[in-house]
Design an enzyme around this catalytic site. Sequence first.
Site, PDB file in Angstrom:
ATOM      1  N   ASP A 283       0.821  -1.213   0.000  1.00 57.39           N
ATOM      2  CA  ASP A 283       0.000   0.000   0.000  1.00 57.39           C
ATOM      3  C   ASP A 283       0.860   1.270   0.000  1.00 57.39           C
ATOM      4  OD1 ASP A 283      -1.528  -2.188   0.865  1.00 57.39           O
ATOM      5  OD2 ASP A 283      -2.930  -0.905   1.965  1.00 57.39           O
ATOM      6  N   HIS A 285      -1.009   4.432  -0.742  1.00 58.88           N
ATOM      7  CA  HIS A 285      -2.044   5.392  -0.357  1.00 58.88           C
ATOM      8  C   HIS A 285      -1.683   6.848  -0.657  1.00 58.88           C
ATOM      9  CE1 HIS A 285      -5.078   2.775   1.161  1.00 58.88           C
ATOM     10  NE2 HIS A 285      -4.239   2.145   1.942  1.00 58.88           N
ATOM     11  N   ASP A 312      -3.848  -0.599  -3.606  1.00 56.86           N
ATOM     12  CA  ASP A 312      -3.990   0.511  -2.655  1.00 56.86           C
ATOM     13  C   ASP A 312      -2.935   1.605  -2.839  1.00 56.86           C
ATOM     14  OD1 ASP A 312      -6.161  -0.795  -1.675  1.00 56.86           O
ATOM     15  OD2 ASP A 312      -5.606  -0.581   0.435  1.00 56.86           O
ATOM     16  N   ASP A 315      -6.152   6.953  -2.470  1.00 56.55           N
ATOM     17  CA  ASP A 315      -6.910   7.258  -1.247  1.00 56.55           C
ATOM     18  C   ASP A 315      -6.009   7.615  -0.065  1.00 56.55           C
ATOM     19  OD1 ASP A 315      -9.534   7.282  -1.989  1.00 56.55           O
ATOM     20  OD2 ASP A 315      -9.939   5.197  -1.443  1.00 56.55           O
ATOM     21  N   ARG A 316      -6.584   8.425   0.824  1.00 60.55           N
ATOM     22  CA  ARG A 316      -5.953   8.841   2.086  1.00 60.55           C
ATOM     23  C   ARG A 316      -4.834   9.869   1.912  1.00 60.55           C
ATOM     24  NH1 ARG A 316      -7.698   5.755   6.243  1.00 60.55           N
ATOM     25  NH2 ARG A 316      -8.591   3.780   5.691  1.00 60.55           N
ATOM     26  N   ASN A 344      -8.209  -3.080  -2.453  1.00 55.34           N
ATOM     27  CA  ASN A 344      -9.601  -2.781  -2.083  1.00 55.34           C
ATOM     28  C   ASN A 344      -9.925  -1.284  -2.216  1.00 55.34           C
ATOM     29  OD1 ASN A 344      -7.948  -2.318   0.271  1.00 55.34           O
ATOM     30  ND2 ASN A 344      -9.837  -2.152   1.451  1.00 55.34           N
ATOM     31  N   HIS A 345      -8.887  -0.447  -2.289  1.00 55.18           N
ATOM     32  CA  HIS A 345      -9.155   0.980  -2.482  1.00 55.18           C
ATOM     33  C   HIS A 345      -9.215   1.376  -3.960  1.00 55.18           C
ATOM     34  CE1 HIS A 345      -9.451   3.029   1.409  1.00 55.18           C
ATOM     35  NE2 HIS A 345      -8.831   1.956   1.858  1.00 55.18           N
ATOM     36  N   HIS A 396      -3.497  -8.559  -3.024  1.00 56.73           N
ATOM     37  CA  HIS A 396      -3.615  -7.466  -2.062  1.00 56.73           C
ATOM     38  C   HIS A 396      -4.090  -7.914  -0.679  1.00 56.73           C
ATOM     39  CE1 HIS A 396      -4.070  -3.454  -0.511  1.00 56.73           C
ATOM     40  NE2 HIS A 396      -5.278  -3.763  -0.101  1.00 56.73           N
ATOM     41  N   ARG A 466     -13.508  -5.846   9.577  1.00 52.40           N
ATOM     42  CA  ARG A 466     -13.375  -4.842   8.536  1.00 52.40           C
ATOM     43  C   ARG A 466     -14.590  -4.755   7.649  1.00 52.40           C
ATOM     44  NH1 ARG A 466      -7.108  -4.710   6.683  1.00 52.40           N
ATOM     45  NH2 ARG A 466      -7.708  -2.779   5.705  1.00 52.40           N
ATOM     46  N   HIS A 493      -2.446  -4.718   2.494  1.00 51.73           N
ATOM     47  CA  HIS A 493      -3.771  -4.516   3.078  1.00 51.73           C
ATOM     48  C   HIS A 493      -3.804  -4.148   4.552  1.00 51.73           C
ATOM     49  CE1 HIS A 493      -8.068  -4.599   2.885  1.00 51.73           C
ATOM     50  NE2 HIS A 493      -8.260  -5.732   3.506  1.00 51.73           N
TER      51      HIS A 493
END
Lengths: 737, 178
Positions: A283, A285, A312, A315-316, A344-345, A396, A466, A493
Site C-alpha cells: 500500500d 495510499h 492501494d 486514497d488517504r 480494495n481501495h 492485495h 473490517r 492490506h
Amino acid sequence: MKESKQISTSSYNLRRNSCCFKSIASCFRSNSVDTDASEKDLTKSDSRTKEDSFSNCNIEPKKFENSLRKESDKIPSCSETSLKTDIALKSALLIQRWYRRYQSRIEMRKLTAWNIYQTIEYSGEQDQLKLYDFFLTLIKNSAIINHSNELINIKSDHSESLLLENQSIENGHLVGANSAFVNKVLESDLEYQKISKNNSRNYLNKRKNTEINIESSYKGMHINLPITKNIFYDLIENFKQNKPLHAKYVILILEETVKALKKLKNINVVSTNVSKNITVIGDLHGQLDDLMLIFYKNGLPSEDNPYIFNGDFVDRGFKSIEVSLIIFCGFLMSQTAVYINRGNHEDHVMNTRYGFIKEICNKYNSQSKKICVLYNEIFSWLPLATLIDTKIYVVHGGISDRTLIKDIYKIKREKYVSVLKPPILNDDGDIIKDLCLEDVLEWRQVLDALWSDPKKTPGIQPNSFRGGGCLFGEDITTEVMKKNNLNLIIRSHECKESGYEYIHGNKILTIFSASNYYEYGSNNGAYCKITSGDTKPVIVQFYLTKGEDITKSLSLRERVNGIEVSAIKHLLEKFAANKKRLLSEYKLKDKENKGSISLNDWCRITGDILELKLPWRILRARLAKLDKDGHVLYESTFEGLSFPQIKNKGDENISESLYRHKDILESIFRAIDKDHSGQISKTEFRDCCKLINHHDPTAMFSDSSIEDMANTMDLDKDGFINLNEFLEAFRLASEKV
Amino acid sequence: MTKETTPKPDGKDEAEHIVAQIQKKLTDAFDVFDGDKTRSVDVKEVPTIIHSLNLVPTQGEMRDLITEMEDGDNSDIIKYEKFTAVMTDVLVNKKFKPANENKIYKALQVLDTENKGYYTKEDLIRMMTTEGEPLNAEEMNEMLQTCSAFIDPESAAENPKILYKYYINELVVEDTKD
C-alpha cells in the site's frame, strides 16, 4: 533513515531469556553462548535472586552465597564471590526489571494508540460497506416502489453485513418525498457501471470530439505517445518538482492504460529468469514521497528491475493522482517493468469516502467527471493477482478456503466496477433479474482476494472486523498453498509497525509501503525484493523523516507520546460527536447526581455508544478524571471540546448529528454530485439528511433544524452548499489536546 | 465481559467483585495485544503484557507462567482463557510486585561505587549487559536513548555524564499517571 532487518521492538523473546539465565550463572562472563543443557537448574537459582530479598539493600548473605556457591560448582572461574558483587548483581537485576517494566508499559501505550487508529479505520470501512448495503436495499426497494418489472433478486450471502435488511422497505417511509432522491442515487450509481460497460462504444468516441486546450500559462511537461523511458523519467521529475500535469495528458495516460490493461489476464504471470529479481511494493495510499524514496533506494522500474504494485496506491494520501500516474506510465513504458494488482481501495465506493474523488475534484475540476470515469474503468480492469515463477502468489488481501488460481483466471473481472456490490449488471449494462449462485461465488472470489486478512487462530470466518472478505488461519493457508502448489503468499492490506510481518510459519508475508501511515512515527514502510531461485525475499524497511529530525532519532518514549496524543485526539472527536447521547447515558447511571459513575459503567457505556471496541479501562486515564473515590467524572472528557464555527449558529443537537455522519454525508454527496463539481443544492443536502435518518434512526434530523443548518452553511446564499466549506465547518477544535 | 457487577460489602461477594475487577483489567490488557481479535496473542507478547500490568517476575518465573498458559496444540499462541486463569491467580495473590522506587535509587547508588552521582555511558552499558538479566543490544540502545535526556549539560559531548537521580523519575513516571 533506518534500514534494518530487526525483530520488532515490541518484546523480547524466549530465546533471549535463556541467554539471560546463562549470564546470571556466569556472573561476569559476557555474551555467553546459548546452550540448553543446564537451563533448568539455572532457572531455580534465578528465582532465588528476586528483589524481594533486596529490602533496603540488606542482603541475606548466607542464603545468597549458597545459591551462588551452587553455581560455582559448575563454573570454576567464579569460585570467589564477595558480598559486594552480590549487591551489585542484585542492584543490576532490580534496575533491569524496572527498565523492562517501564519499556513494556510504553509498549502497551503505543499498542493502545494503534488500537485506536485501527479500530477507527476499520469501523469506517465497515460503515462504508453498511452504507452501500443500504444503497443496495434502496435499489431493491426503489424497484419495488416503482412496480418495475426489473425486480432485482439479490441472493447475496453478503447479508451478514446487511445492516438494515428490509427494515426501511417494510415501513414504507421511503415512498414519497424521498423516492425521487433515491432514484437519483440509484441512477448515478448505475451510471458509473453503465458508462464503463459502454465505454468503448460511446463514451470514448464522444470524448474524442472535444479537444482540451492547453492554456499558455501551463508550466508542466508535455506528453506524446508512445510513453517512452524518457517520458516516464520526466514525469517522475515533473511530480518531484511539484509541477502539475495537464488534464489533457492525464486523460491521455488513463486512456492508454485502459487499452493496455484490457489485454491482460486476471493474474499477471511473471518469471525472474531474465530480470533475476523483482520488487514488491505494498500500500502507498497516495504517499508520493514514499514512492520516491523507494525508487531512490531500489532504482527506477525497468525490464531489469521490475516492480509489482500490490494495490492501494490511491486514497488517504494527498498525491494519489501522481502516484497512480507514475505507476501507469511505468506500466505503459514496459509491461515487463511494472505489474499492477488491484487493491480494495481501487474502487469508487471507497474513493467517495477516503479522499481520491475529492483529490480529483480539487486538482482537475473542469475535467473531473471524465477522469473519475476513466479511473473507474482502469480499476475494473486491473489484474487481481500476480504469480512469480509459479511459486509466489502476490495478492492485495489474501485467500479463503475457496481460493483456486485456475478459477480466478475465469472471472470476468471488469464486471466489478466496485467490488463491494454484487454484479447486478450483465454485459450489456442491463440489470440482471436473478443472480445465480455461480455469480455470487465468483464475486466472493474477488472479495476474498482484495479484502481478506490472515489470523493467528486456525479456521476461517467472515472478516466482520473490517466488513469484507474473510479471516483465514494457518490451516487454510497450508491447504490453499498445497492445492495451488505455492511456496509463499505476499499480501498487503494491513498497516504493520515495521512495514512487514511474517505469519503462518513464514508462509504469509505482509508488505506495507506507506510509512508514518497513522501518524508521524507510527510505522515504517517496507518493500521486498525476490531474487531468482531464492525462496526468501529480502526485506528493506524505511521511513521518511521530517526535515529537522534527520540528525536526532526519537526515543521510543518520544515517538509514543506523539502518536498517542494524536490517537486520543481522534478519539475525542468521537466523544464530541456523540456528546449528547453519552452524557444522557452516563447520567442514567448517576442516580445521585454526583457527576461521577463507576469505572465499569463508564467503560461499558462509552464502548456501546461509540461502537468502538477499545481497552477503555486503560484509556480512561487519558480521557477522564477520577474523583477521590475512584469514580469517573464523566463530564471532564468534554471540557474544552467544541465545534467552534457552528457553535452559535445551529442548534447543538443537529451539529452533533451532522458531525457524527460527516463521512457518510460526504460519501453520499460524492455519489450524487455527478459532475464532481464539489457543490450540491440545499434540496440535495436536505434529502441526504433524510436518508441518514433511515440509515441511523437516532440521528433525528427534524425538517426545520435541517433547514436552519443548510441556511447557516450556505454562506453566500446562492442556494448551494460548497462541500469543502461544509467539511471545514466540522473541523473540531479541541483546547484539550 | 459486559456483565455488570455491583459492589457489595459482604465477604464472599466482595471477593467475587475483586476477581471480576481483576479479570476486566486482564481482558483490557490482553485485547490490546490481540490485533486480529481472535481472543489469542502471540506468545512473544506475553512478557510485555505481564510487565505492563506492573508485574516483575524473574525470567525464570516468566517462563513458568508462560508454560502454564501454553496450549498443547499450538505453542506460538496463548489463548485468552488460559492467560486469564493464570494471571488472575497472580493478581489475586499479589505476586511479582515491583520493589518500591526508593529501592531503585539505592540500587543505582550501589552501582555508583565511587559516589559520583552519575554514570558514564560505558558504566551503564557494562552494568546492564554483563550482570543479572542482561539487556540485549536493542534494549540497551533504547535505554541510552532515554538516558540522553538526563545528561549533565556541563559534561563533554564525547563523554556524557548520565545523572541517574533524574533518570529514576523517568522510570517511575508511568505510575503516577494511572
